[in-house]
Design a protein around this motif. Structure first.
Motif, PDB file in Angstrom:
ATOM      1  N   THR A  17      31.466  35.111  31.463  1.00  0.00           N
ATOM      2  CA  THR A  17      31.275  36.225  30.570  1.00  0.00           C
ATOM      3  C   THR A  17      30.503  37.414  31.119  1.00  0.00           C
ATOM      4  O   THR A  17      30.918  38.583  30.826  1.00  0.00           O
ATOM      5  CB  THR A  17      30.112  35.753  29.371  1.00  0.00           C
ATOM      6  OG1 THR A  17      30.878  34.741  28.700  1.00  0.00           O
ATOM      7  CG2 THR A  17      29.641  36.540  28.336  1.00  0.00           C
ATOM      8  N   TRP A  18      29.595  37.287  31.896  1.00  0.00           N
ATOM      9  CA  TRP A  18      28.834  38.311  32.565  1.00  0.00           C
ATOM     10  C   TRP A  18      29.901  39.111  33.394  1.00  0.00           C
ATOM     11  O   TRP A  18      29.765  40.200  33.409  1.00  0.00           O
ATOM     12  CB  TRP A  18      27.773  37.647  33.617  1.00  0.00           C
ATOM     13  CG  TRP A  18      27.091  38.517  34.456  1.00  0.00           C
ATOM     14  CD1 TRP A  18      26.132  39.288  33.897  1.00  0.00           C
ATOM     15  CD2 TRP A  18      27.214  38.860  35.808  1.00  0.00           C
ATOM     16  NE1 TRP A  18      25.566  40.152  35.066  1.00  0.00           N
ATOM     17  CE2 TRP A  18      26.329  39.901  36.340  1.00  0.00           C
ATOM     18  CE3 TRP A  18      28.023  38.290  36.760  1.00  0.00           C
ATOM     19  CZ2 TRP A  18      25.980  40.314  37.492  1.00  0.00           C
ATOM     20  CZ3 TRP A  18      28.006  38.892  38.105  1.00  0.00           C
ATOM     21  CH2 TRP A  18      27.094  39.715  38.438  1.00  0.00           C
ATOM     22  N   LYS A  19      30.872  38.331  34.214  1.00  0.00           N
ATOM     23  CA  LYS A  19      31.761  39.119  34.917  1.00  0.00           C
ATOM     24  C   LYS A  19      32.809  39.809  34.349  1.00  0.00           C
ATOM     25  O   LYS A  19      33.089  40.921  34.699  1.00  0.00           O
ATOM     26  CB  LYS A  19      32.400  38.060  35.915  1.00  0.00           C
ATOM     27  CG  LYS A  19      31.767  37.366  37.074  1.00  0.00           C
ATOM     28  CD  LYS A  19      31.519  37.950  38.496  1.00  0.00           C
ATOM     29  CE  LYS A  19      32.883  37.943  39.159  1.00  0.00           C
ATOM     30  NZ  LYS A  19      32.596  38.721  40.552  1.00  0.00           N
ATOM     31  N   SER A  20      33.093  39.387  33.125  1.00  0.00           N
ATOM     32  CA  SER A  20      34.051  40.165  32.108  1.00  0.00           C
ATOM     33  C   SER A  20      33.460  41.284  31.721  1.00  0.00           C
ATOM     34  O   SER A  20      34.047  42.006  31.153  1.00  0.00           O
ATOM     35  CB  SER A  20      34.765  39.056  31.287  1.00  0.00           C
ATOM     36  OG  SER A  20      33.780  38.783  30.504  1.00  0.00           O
ATOM     37  N   ALA A  21      32.216  41.377  31.496  1.00  0.00           N
ATOM     38  CA  ALA A  21      31.561  42.661  30.966  1.00  0.00           C
ATOM     39  C   ALA A  21      31.262  43.708  31.959  1.00  0.00           C
ATOM     40  O   ALA A  21      30.769  44.781  31.707  1.00  0.00           O
ATOM     41  CB  ALA A  21      30.264  42.103  30.463  1.00  0.00           C
ATOM     42  N   MET A  22      31.443  43.337  33.318  1.00  0.00           N
ATOM     43  CA  MET A  22      31.342  44.454  34.287  1.00  0.00           C
ATOM     44  C   MET A  22      32.438  45.481  34.317  1.00  0.00           C
ATOM     45  O   MET A  22      33.592  45.175  33.837  1.00  0.00           O
ATOM     46  CB  MET A  22      31.455  43.629  35.817  1.00  0.00           C
ATOM     47  CG  MET A  22      30.307  42.616  36.113  1.00  0.00           C
ATOM     48  SD  MET A  22      30.484  41.773  37.590  1.00  0.00           S
ATOM     49  CE  MET A  22      29.888  43.266  38.560  1.00  0.00           C
ATOM     50  N   LEU A  23      32.007  46.599  34.619  1.00  0.00           N
ATOM     51  CA  LEU A  23      32.779  47.769  34.403  1.00  0.00           C
ATOM     52  C   LEU A  23      32.997  48.427  35.769  1.00  0.00           C
ATOM     53  O   LEU A  23      31.725  48.823  36.423  1.00  0.00           O
ATOM     54  CB  LEU A  23      32.507  48.803  33.245  1.00  0.00           C
ATOM     55  CG  LEU A  23      32.438  48.284  31.996  1.00  0.00           C
ATOM     56  CD1 LEU A  23      31.773  49.330  30.889  1.00  0.00           C
ATOM     57  CD2 LEU A  23      33.921  47.946  31.539  1.00  0.00           C
ATOM     58  N   ASP A  24      33.903  48.691  36.317  1.00  0.00           N
ATOM     59  CA  ASP A  24      34.270  49.390  37.734  1.00  0.00           C
ATOM     60  C   ASP A  24      33.252  48.790  38.832  1.00  0.00           C
ATOM     61  O   ASP A  24      32.545  49.683  39.386  1.00  0.00           O
ATOM     62  CB  ASP A  24      34.064  50.870  37.527  1.00  0.00           C
ATOM     63  CG  ASP A  24      35.127  51.260  36.754  1.00  0.00           C
ATOM     64  OD1 ASP A  24      36.292  50.958  36.827  1.00  0.00           O
ATOM     65  OD2 ASP A  24      34.700  52.366  35.991  1.00  0.00           O
ATOM     66  N   GLY A  25      33.036  47.405  38.770  1.00  0.00           N
ATOM     67  CA  GLY A  25      32.065  46.685  39.841  1.00  0.00           C
ATOM     68  C   GLY A  25      30.567  46.836  39.411  1.00  0.00           C
ATOM     69  O   GLY A  25      29.806  46.374  40.195  1.00  0.00           O
TER      70      GLY A  25
END
Length: 170
Positions: free
Chosen positions: A21-29
């Motif tokens: 969930t955290w990783k998928s909420a990342m934008l452009d790293g």
């Protein structure tokens, strides 16, 4: 025992959901912002899920961690004991403790951390924990919050990467 060198395969199933969930909420790293992160409401939820605000002095020195949100699967919920309080206000959780060390390392390193700690709480069935500390951005580009997920384990945590790094002390 804390490690920033881990993969999703190293995590307990309950922590994988939070990590993805955290990783998928990342934008452009870039780490996700607290305001953009949707908290998972999975059937396979961790024992404890919390969000802490990182408090700093006017000069930017880390000073404490304030609990903003705590959800627990345990019957003796931590919500009433922690929400609105600071980590340092709880015996055994202040500076010098293993808990504080994990929070401080995640706040200063700007890296997600995986931890294995001995369980020292009031529930005799548990012996250790598996935890992840995930940085969250505030309104600017600084890490201002930590998303913490904890799984309580009935056995000593044995993990190939974290094992063998010496005893943990809270």
């Amino acid at each position: 025992m804390f490690s920033s060198d881990f993969s999703a395969g190293d995590l307990q199933p309950e922590l994988k959901s939070i990590f993805f969930t955290w990783k998928s909420a990342m934008l452009d790293g870039a780490f996700p912002r607290l305001t953009e992160l949707g908290l998972p409401n999975a059937e396979n939820a961790p024992s404890i899920l919390s969000i802490f605000e990182i408090e700093r002095t006017a000069s930017g020195i880390l000073s404490d961690f304030k609990a903003l949100y705590v959800r627990s699967r345990l019957s003796n919920t931590l919500r009433d004991k922690f929400v609105g309080t600071r980590l340092s206000e709880h015996p055994g959780f202040g500076p010098g403790s293993m808990i504080w060390t994990g929070f401080a390392e995640a706040a200063s390193s700007r890296q997600p951390l995986h931890a294995s700690l001995p369980y020292v709480g009031p529930l005799p069935a548990y012996r250790s924990t598996s935890e992840i500390y995930l940085p969250l951005l505030g309104e600017g580009a600084e890490v201002e919050y930590l998303l913490i997920a904890v799984v309580l384990l009935e056995q000593d945590y044995q993990h190939r990467r974290l094992a063998g790094r010496g005893p943990d002390r809270r």
